[in-house]
Design an enzyme around this catalytic site. Structure first.
Site, PDB file in Angstrom:
ATOM      1  N   CYS A 275     -20.750  56.139   0.968  1.00  0.00           N
ATOM      2  CA  CYS A 275     -19.935  56.165   1.730  1.00  0.00           C
ATOM      3  C   CYS A 275     -19.657  57.588   0.699  1.00  0.00           C
ATOM      4  CB  CYS A 275     -18.411  55.303   2.018  1.00  0.00           C
ATOM      5  SG  CYS A 275     -18.261  55.083   0.320  1.00  0.00           S
TER       6      CYS A 275
ATOM      7  N   CYS B 295     -19.117  56.631  -2.673  1.00  0.00           N
ATOM      8  CA  CYS B 295     -20.601  56.027  -3.439  1.00  0.00           C
ATOM      9  C   CYS B 295     -21.544  57.271  -3.195  1.00  0.00           C
ATOM     10  CB  CYS B 295     -21.293  55.364  -2.608  1.00  0.00           C
ATOM     11  SG  CYS B 295     -21.021  54.074  -2.784  1.00  0.00           S
TER      12      CYS B 295
ATOM     13  N   HIS C 248     -18.302  49.254  -4.095  1.00  0.00           N
ATOM     14  CA  HIS C 248     -19.902  48.502  -3.095  1.00  0.00           C
ATOM     15  C   HIS C 248     -20.994  48.636  -3.919  1.00  0.00           C
ATOM     16  CE1 HIS C 248     -17.300  51.636   0.086  1.00  0.00           C
ATOM     17  NE2 HIS C 248     -16.503  50.780  -0.308  1.00  0.00           N
TER      18      HIS C 248
ATOM     19  N   GLU D  44     -23.433  50.226  -4.634  1.00  0.00           N
ATOM     20  CA  GLU D  44     -23.779  52.239  -5.164  1.00  0.00           C
ATOM     21  C   GLU D  44     -22.965  51.961  -6.970  1.00  0.00           C
ATOM     22  OE1 GLU D  44     -23.199  51.372  -1.717  1.00  0.00           O
ATOM     23  OE2 GLU D  44     -24.314  52.588  -0.543  1.00  0.00           O
TER      24      GLU D  44
END
Lengths: 164, 164
Positions: A90, A93, A60, A62
């Protein structure tokens, strides 16, 4: 690179997400910066989601930005840092942000927007995560939401888009 | 490599955590295996925590094992896979397991054990994460807890140990 404020940092995250979309990635960008003595911020990392590019479900935006920031600073704790993320991180993260000791999260669209776009989200908000896990991180929701939303909505219309 | 059952997979995770401790890492191991047609499991990845080794706060054993498994299978979803983790996956790792679509989690010690050892945990259990996030993953807590606990307790006594 330097930015004056979280708004400029978010602009970098949005631009990076746009780059990602052009490369066939999902519409998520994140940027990390550290407060400097002049009252501004030094940009440490600016990344987009690379789940498809790297065949790695953990890539992801992040997580990607945190990994790069740790490598660049040579530290596992990102002290005095803030993160701008085009969508609410999410729970994976958010937790990585907590582990890294990042002080503040600025985010645009919400996890529920990503869920509507068919990402298989765990629907736990950053506020819930913070409260339950007693994290000191400060959260700034709906930050430059309109700009972040535009990016996301453009991607949603793409018939070739791939979620996960 | 093949294993007959989750117990054998957990043994691999425990051995790997022991290797990690010898290398100055934290006492966490994880192993992922995929159900095969003979009723057993094909082992896909066995990793220990590498936060210190890689200077990467996201390199928990489970994240590490998921990344390696994605690379080895060439897929972002780990269908029909189970994971054995020596300690209850933190919310970051639990969420990564959810994203990867891993079916079942077997774990030994708890997040609260890691917190007592001074890791800056978000104290949200896997059961809470599953319930709040409506994840289909099955959780087997306290699995071979005694063996996992021994490993953890040995590490706790080490005066050179480093938490994060």
């Amino acid at each position: 690179m330097k930015v004056k404020n979280p708004q400029e940092l978010m602009k970098l995250a949005i631009e990076k997400a746009r780059d990602g979309i052009k490369r066939g990635q999902t519409p998520f960008g994140a940027a990390i910066a550290r407060k400097n003595k002049s009252g501004g911020y030094d940009v440490i990392s600016v990344e987009h989601n690379e789940v498809w590019d790297k065949t790695d479900i953990t890539e992801h935006a992040e997580i990607n930005a945190i990994r790069k920031a740790c490598a660049r600073l040579g530290k596992v704790k990102l002290t005095n840092c803030i993160i701008a993320s085009t969508t609410e991180p999410c729970p994976m993260c958010f937790s990585a942000i907590h582990w890294a000791g990042v002080k503040e999260i600025y985010y645009g669209t919400n996890i529920s927007d990503a869920q509507k776009a068919k990402f298989s989200e765990l629907t736990i908000s950053n506020q819930q995560m913070k409260k339950l896990g007693k994290s000191p991180v400060k959260i700034h929701p709906d930050y430059m939401r309109k700009e972040a939303e535009k990016l996301f909505n453009d991607w949603v219309k793409n018939p070739k888009k791939k979620t996960y």
